[in-house]
Motif scaffolding. Structure first.
Motif, PDB file in Angstrom:
ATOM      1  N   ASP A  22      84.996  48.400 -92.974  1.00 50.09           N
ATOM      2  CA  ASP A  22      85.907  49.532 -92.732  1.00 50.09           C
ATOM      3  C   ASP A  22      85.601  50.689 -93.684  1.00 50.09           C
ATOM      4  O   ASP A  22      85.657  51.853 -93.288  1.00 50.09           O
ATOM      5  N   ILE A  23      85.284  50.369 -94.941  1.00 50.77           N
ATOM      6  CA  ILE A  23      84.914  51.444 -95.877  1.00 50.77           C
ATOM      7  C   ILE A  23      83.592  52.072 -95.414  1.00 50.77           C
ATOM      8  O   ILE A  23      83.474  53.298 -95.301  1.00 50.77           O
ATOM      9  N   GLN A  24      82.613  51.228 -95.102  1.00 48.02           N
ATOM     10  CA  GLN A  24      81.288  51.745 -94.743  1.00 48.02           C
ATOM     11  C   GLN A  24      81.350  52.620 -93.486  1.00 48.02           C
ATOM     12  O   GLN A  24      80.661  53.631 -93.391  1.00 48.02           O
ATOM     13  N   PHE A  25      82.189  52.232 -92.529  1.00 49.55           N
ATOM     14  CA  PHE A  25      82.278  52.989 -91.271  1.00 49.55           C
ATOM     15  C   PHE A  25      83.414  54.018 -91.273  1.00 49.55           C
ATOM     16  O   PHE A  25      83.760  54.560 -90.235  1.00 49.55           O
ATOM     17  N   GLY A  26      84.004  54.264 -92.461  1.00 52.22           N
ATOM     18  CA  GLY A  26      84.992  55.333 -92.581  1.00 52.22           C
ATOM     19  C   GLY A  26      86.343  55.022 -91.972  1.00 52.22           C
ATOM     20  O   GLY A  26      87.139  55.930 -91.714  1.00 52.22           O
ATOM     21  N   ARG A  27      86.633  53.738 -91.756  1.00 54.34           N
ATOM     22  CA  ARG A  27      87.947  53.374 -91.181  1.00 54.34           C
ATOM     23  C   ARG A  27      88.961  53.049 -92.265  1.00 54.34           C
ATOM     24  O   ARG A  27      90.139  52.892 -91.985  1.00 54.34           O
ATOM     25  N   ALA A  28      88.491  52.850 -93.505  1.00 52.88           N
ATOM     26  CA  ALA A  28      89.389  52.601 -94.639  1.00 52.88           C
ATOM     27  C   ALA A  28      89.059  53.617 -95.719  1.00 52.88           C
ATOM     28  O   ALA A  28      87.924  54.110 -95.796  1.00 52.88           O
ATOM     29  N   ALA A  29      90.047  53.919 -96.554  1.00 54.14           N
ATOM     30  CA  ALA A  29      89.854  54.946 -97.576  1.00 54.14           C
ATOM     31  C   ALA A  29      88.760  54.525 -98.556  1.00 54.14           C
ATOM     32  O   ALA A  29      88.709  53.366 -98.989  1.00 54.14           O
ATOM     33  N   ASP A  30      87.897  55.477 -98.899  1.00 53.12           N
ATOM     34  CA  ASP A  30      86.831  55.229 -99.864  1.00 53.12           C
ATOM     35  C   ASP A  30      87.344  55.650-101.241  1.00 53.12           C
ATOM     36  O   ASP A  30      86.962  56.689-101.776  1.00 53.12           O
ATOM     37  N   THR A  31      88.215  54.833-101.813  1.00 56.62           N
ATOM     38  CA  THR A  31      88.879  55.238-103.058  1.00 56.62           C
ATOM     39  C   THR A  31      87.947  55.180-104.267  1.00 56.62           C
ATOM     40  O   THR A  31      88.274  55.691-105.320  1.00 56.62           O
ATOM     41  N   ARG A  32      86.793  54.542-104.121  1.00 54.52           N
ATOM     42  CA  ARG A  32      85.886  54.390-105.266  1.00 54.52           C
ATOM     43  C   ARG A  32      84.709  55.368-105.223  1.00 54.52           C
ATOM     44  O   ARG A  32      83.810  55.286-106.053  1.00 54.52           O
ATOM     45  N   GLY A  33      84.692  56.246-104.240  1.00 53.16           N
ATOM     46  CA  GLY A  33      83.610  57.232-104.152  1.00 53.16           C
ATOM     47  C   GLY A  33      82.262  56.600-103.850  1.00 53.16           C
ATOM     48  O   GLY A  33      81.232  57.011-104.385  1.00 53.16           O
ATOM     49  N   TRP A  34      82.245  55.610-102.983  1.00 48.10           N
ATOM     50  CA  TRP A  34      81.002  54.899-102.670  1.00 48.10           C
ATOM     51  C   TRP A  34      80.180  55.593-101.571  1.00 48.10           C
ATOM     52  O   TRP A  34      79.005  55.303-101.408  1.00 48.10           O
ATOM     53  N   LEU A  35      80.834  56.433-100.773  1.00 48.82           N
ATOM     54  CA  LEU A  35      80.123  57.026 -99.632  1.00 48.82           C
ATOM     55  C   LEU A  35      79.585  58.412 -99.977  1.00 48.82           C
ATOM     56  O   LEU A  35      80.178  59.146-100.764  1.00 48.82           O
ATOM     57  N   ARG A  36      78.486  58.755 -99.330  1.00 45.15           N
ATOM     58  CA  ARG A  36      77.848  60.061 -99.540  1.00 45.15           C
ATOM     59  C   ARG A  36      77.460  60.583 -98.160  1.00 45.15           C
ATOM     60  O   ARG A  36      76.694  59.939 -97.443  1.00 45.15           O
ATOM     61  N   ARG A  37      78.008  61.740 -97.817  1.00 46.25           N
ATOM     62  CA  ARG A  37      77.761  62.272 -96.464  1.00 46.25           C
ATOM     63  C   ARG A  37      76.364  62.884 -96.357  1.00 46.25           C
ATOM     64  O   ARG A  37      75.926  63.626 -97.233  1.00 46.25           O
ATOM     65  N   VAL A  38      75.691  62.579 -95.238  1.00 52.96           N
ATOM     66  CA  VAL A  38      74.331  63.097 -95.027  1.00 52.96           C
ATOM     67  C   VAL A  38      74.285  64.046 -93.829  1.00 52.96           C
ATOM     68  O   VAL A  38      73.579  65.043 -93.804  1.00 52.96           O
ATOM     69  N   VAL A  39      75.050  63.733 -92.795  1.00 56.26           N
ATOM     70  CA  VAL A  39      75.055  64.564 -91.581  1.00 56.26           C
ATOM     71  C   VAL A  39      76.498  64.868 -91.232  1.00 56.26           C
ATOM     72  O   VAL A  39      77.351  63.955 -91.297  1.00 56.26           O
TER      73      VAL A  39
ATOM     74  N   GLY B 291      81.229  61.175 -85.693  1.00 59.62           N
ATOM     75  CA  GLY B 291      79.819  61.562 -85.528  1.00 59.62           C
ATOM     76  C   GLY B 291      79.092  61.789 -86.841  1.00 59.62           C
ATOM     77  O   GLY B 291      77.864  61.868 -86.865  1.00 59.62           O
ATOM     78  N   SER B 292      79.814  61.905 -87.945  1.00 62.53           N
ATOM     79  CA  SER B 292      79.161  62.134 -89.240  1.00 62.53           C
ATOM     80  C   SER B 292      78.387  60.881 -89.673  1.00 62.53           C
ATOM     81  O   SER B 292      78.663  59.778 -89.182  1.00 62.53           O
ATOM     82  N   VAL B 293      77.424  61.051 -90.591  1.00 59.03           N
ATOM     83  CA  VAL B 293      76.579  59.922 -91.041  1.00 59.03           C
ATOM     84  C   VAL B 293      76.650  59.851 -92.575  1.00 59.03           C
ATOM     85  O   VAL B 293      76.552  60.880 -93.255  1.00 59.03           O
ATOM     86  N   TRP B 294      76.794  58.631 -93.089  1.00 60.66           N
ATOM     87  CA  TRP B 294      77.063  58.432 -94.512  1.00 60.66           C
ATOM     88  C   TRP B 294      76.178  57.331 -95.088  1.00 60.66           C
ATOM     89  O   TRP B 294      75.875  56.351 -94.410  1.00 60.66           O
ATOM     90  N   LEU B 295      75.848  57.493 -96.378  1.00 60.49           N
ATOM     91  CA  LEU B 295      75.161  56.431 -97.126  1.00 60.49           C
ATOM     92  C   LEU B 295      76.193  55.698 -97.971  1.00 60.49           C
ATOM     93  O   LEU B 295      77.176  56.300 -98.417  1.00 60.49           O
ATOM     94  N   PHE B 296      75.951  54.417 -98.226  1.00 62.12           N
ATOM     95  CA  PHE B 296      76.855  53.598 -99.037  1.00 62.12           C
ATOM     96  C   PHE B 296      76.171  53.270-100.363  1.00 62.12           C
ATOM     97  O   PHE B 296      75.155  52.562-100.359  1.00 62.12           O
ATOM     98  N   ARG B 297      76.661  53.804-101.456  1.00 63.77           N
ATOM     99  CA  ARG B 297      76.214  53.486-102.811  1.00 63.77           C
ATOM    100  C   ARG B 297      74.693  53.612-102.982  1.00 63.77           C
ATOM    101  O   ARG B 297      74.061  52.784-103.652  1.00 63.77           O
ATOM    102  N   ALA B 298      74.135  54.646-102.381  1.00 64.11           N
ATOM    103  CA  ALA B 298      72.675  54.815-102.429  1.00 64.11           C
ATOM    104  C   ALA B 298      72.182  55.022-103.860  1.00 64.11           C
ATOM    105  O   ALA B 298      71.042  54.657-104.188  1.00 64.11           O
ATOM    106  N   ASP B 299      73.039  55.574-104.718  1.00 65.65           N
ATOM    107  CA  ASP B 299      72.612  55.765-106.113  1.00 65.65           C
ATOM    108  C   ASP B 299      72.361  54.411-106.793  1.00 65.65           C
ATOM    109  O   ASP B 299      71.483  54.286-107.643  1.00 65.65           O
TER     110      ASP B 299
END
Ligand SMILES: Cc1ncc(COP(=O)(O)O)c(C=O)c1O
Length: 391
Positions: free
Chosen positions: A374-391, A115-123
Motif C-alpha cells: 500500500d505504501i509502495q503503490f500510494g494507497r497508504a500514507a508514506d509517513t517515512r518519506g520512502w517514496l520519490r516521484r519520477v513521473v 498515473g504517477s510513477v515512484w521509486l521506493f527508497r532508491a537512495d
C-alpha cells in the motif's frame, strides 16, 4: 527487434585502455555528469507493449532503453548515456568473465492510481551499491548519478511501467562489471556501469499463498569476512547448486545457515527471513554475513504499527524446530524487493519436515505485506518519506 527489445547492433562500449602511466592509487571519482539522452528510434509499438504488460512474468522482457557509463582509472566516470537497449561487445579477456568482479542492485518503480510513477527508497539501493562496489574493489557510483540514471531511464521508458494491478511494477537492475581485458588477478582499470529495466509481475507464481524452504546443511552462502553482505553475482552463482537441491526436495527456495556452526539462520536465496513469535516479537537475524535488505529494514520499521516488537538476533534451526512444534513460533516469512513479503508455510531439512503455524499464510505476514504494498503503490500514507516521484 525481438520480444526482449534487443536491437541488432552490439553496443560498442569497451575500449582498449590507453597506455598511460601506471596509477597506484585507485581514486574515487565523483560522477558530476548527468546522463545524456540518446532516444531510440526503434521502440516497440503500443500493441506489442500492451501484450507484454498484460502478462509480464518476471525478468523476461526489457524496456527500449538502458543507461550506461564507463569508468577508467585516472579519468573516473564518463560517457553517462541513456540510449537504446543493445547487446554489449566485450573482449574475451574482460576481467568479469574470469574473476567475476561484478556487483548489482534491484529496485522497482511503481505506478500509482493517478498515473504517477515512484521509486521506493532508491537512495538505500544507491548506498548499498556503493558498499558492494567497495567490497569488490570496484569504483563507486555516487548517489546523485545512480538516481539520475534511474530517473531518466524510467522517464524515457515510462510507458513500460505497468498499471497498478496486483504486484505489477517496473523492476530496475543497475549493475557494474570489470571490462578491462587482461589475465591476472587485480582490480580492473576499466569498468562499465549499466542499468536495464524489466516490467514484472509476481516473483513466485504461487504469490502470497506461501512457499516451502529447504534448509541446506550441505552448502553455505557466506562466511565472516566473505562477500555475504555484498550484492555480487558470485554469491548467486555459488548458491545455484543449493537452489537445485531445494527443488530436488520439492521446495521453492533454499534457506542458508551460518558457515561456522551450521545452525544459525542466515537468509534465503534472494530474501531475508523473519520469524513471528506468539509473544509478539518479529525476529530477524542480525547483519554481518547477510544482505542488508531494503525490504528487511522497511519491515523492521513497520513492525510496531502491527503491534510487533522488532528484534535482530540469532535464530537456530533447533529454535525453529522447537518453536514450530510447541506453537511459540506462529509465522515465518521472507522479504525482498522482487518477492515483496512471501509467507513461508513449510521448512524441510535432511531430517525434519516442519509445518509453520497452520500451514497457511499468517495474519501478521499478510498484514505487513499489504501495508508495504500500500505504501509502495500510494494507497497508504508514506509517513517515512520512502517514496520519490519520477513521473
Ligand atoms: C540474498 C538476498 N537477500 C536479501 C534480499 C532482499 O533485499 P532487498 O529487500 O533489498 O531486495 C535479496 C534481494 O535483493 C537477496 O538477493
Amino acid at each position: 527487434m525481438d520480444r526482449n527489445g534487443l536491437a541488432r547492433m552490439p553496443y560498442p562500449l569497451v575500449s582498449a585502455l590507453s597506455s598511460g602511466p601506471e596509477r597506484t592509487v585507485r581514486g574515487y571519482h565523483p560522477a558530476v555528469t548527468t546522463f545524456r539522452l540518446d532516444q531510440s528510434d526503434n521502440v516497440r509499438t503500443k500493441a506489442e507493449r500492451d501484450t507484454i504488460l498484460a502478462d509480464p512474468r518476471f525478468g523476461t522482457v526489457f524496456t527500449d532503453h538502458m543507461a550506461t557509463a564507463v569508468w577508467t582509472e585516472g579519468d573516473g566516470w564518463r560517457d553517462h548515456t541513456v540510449g537504446p537497449l543493445r547487446p554489449f561487445s566485450v573482449h574475451p579477456a574482460a576481467a568479469v568473465l574470469h574473476y567475476a568482479q561484478e556487483v548489482f542492485e534491484g529496485l522497482k518503480a511503481y505506478r500509482h492510481a493517478d498515473g504517477s510513477v515512484w521509486l521506493f527508497r532508491a537512495d538505500a539501493n544507491a548506498e548499498r551499491f556503493q558498499r558492494s562496489a567497495r567490497r569488490l574493489a570496484l569504483p563507486e557510483l555516487d548517489t546523485a548519478a545512480f538516481l539520475d540514471g534511474i530517473e531518466q531511464l524510467v522517464r524515457v521508458d515510462a510507458d513500460w511501467v505497468p498499471a497498478p494491478d496486483g504486484e505489477k511494477s517496473l523492476y530496475l537492475r543497475p549493475f557494474m562489471f570489470a571490462t578491462e581485458p587482461f589475465i591476472g588477478v587485480r582490480p580492473a582499470r576499466e569498468v562499465t556501469y549499466c542499468l536495464i529495466a524489466s516490467p514484472v509481475g509476481s516473483y513466485f507464481p504461487s504469490g502470497p499463498t506461501g512457499v516451502n524452504l529447504w534448509v541446506t546443511d550441505e552448502y553455505v552462502r557466506a562466511a565472516p569476512g566473505g562477500t555475504g553482505e555484498a550484492k555480487c553475482g558470485g554469491n548467486y552463482a555459488a548458491g545455484l547448486a543449493a537452489q537445485l537441491a531445494a527443488q530436488e526436495n520439492d521446495c521453492d527456495q533454499v534457506l542458508f545457515v551460518d558457515a561456522v556452526e551450521r545452525e544459525w539462520l542466515e537468509e534465503s536465496g534472494t530474501m531475508n527471513v523473519f520469524v513471528v513469535t506468539r509473544d509478539g516479537e518479529l525476529v530477524t537475524p542480525g547483519l554481518g554475513t547477510i544482505l542488508a535488505g531494503v525490504t528487511r529494514g522497511s519491515v523492521l520499521a513497520l513492525a510496531e504499527d502491527h503491534g510487533l516488537t522488532p528484534v535482530q538476533r540469532r535464530i537456530g534451526v533447533g529454535d525453529l524446530r522447537a518453536g514450530c512444534a510447541d506453537g511459540s513460533i506462529t509465522e515465518i516469512f521472507a522479504a525482498g524487493t522482487a518477492a515483496v513479503i512471501t509467507p513461508i508455510i513449510g521448512l524441510r531439512g535432511k531430517d525434519f519436515d516442519l509445518t509453520v503455524g497452520t500451514g497457511k499464510p499468517g495474519e501478521r505476514t499478510l498484514a505487513l505485506r499489504e501495508h508495504l504494498l500500500d505504501i509502495q503503490f500510494g494507497r497508504a500514507a508514506d509517513t517515512r518519506g520512502w517514496l520519490r516521484r519520477v513521473v
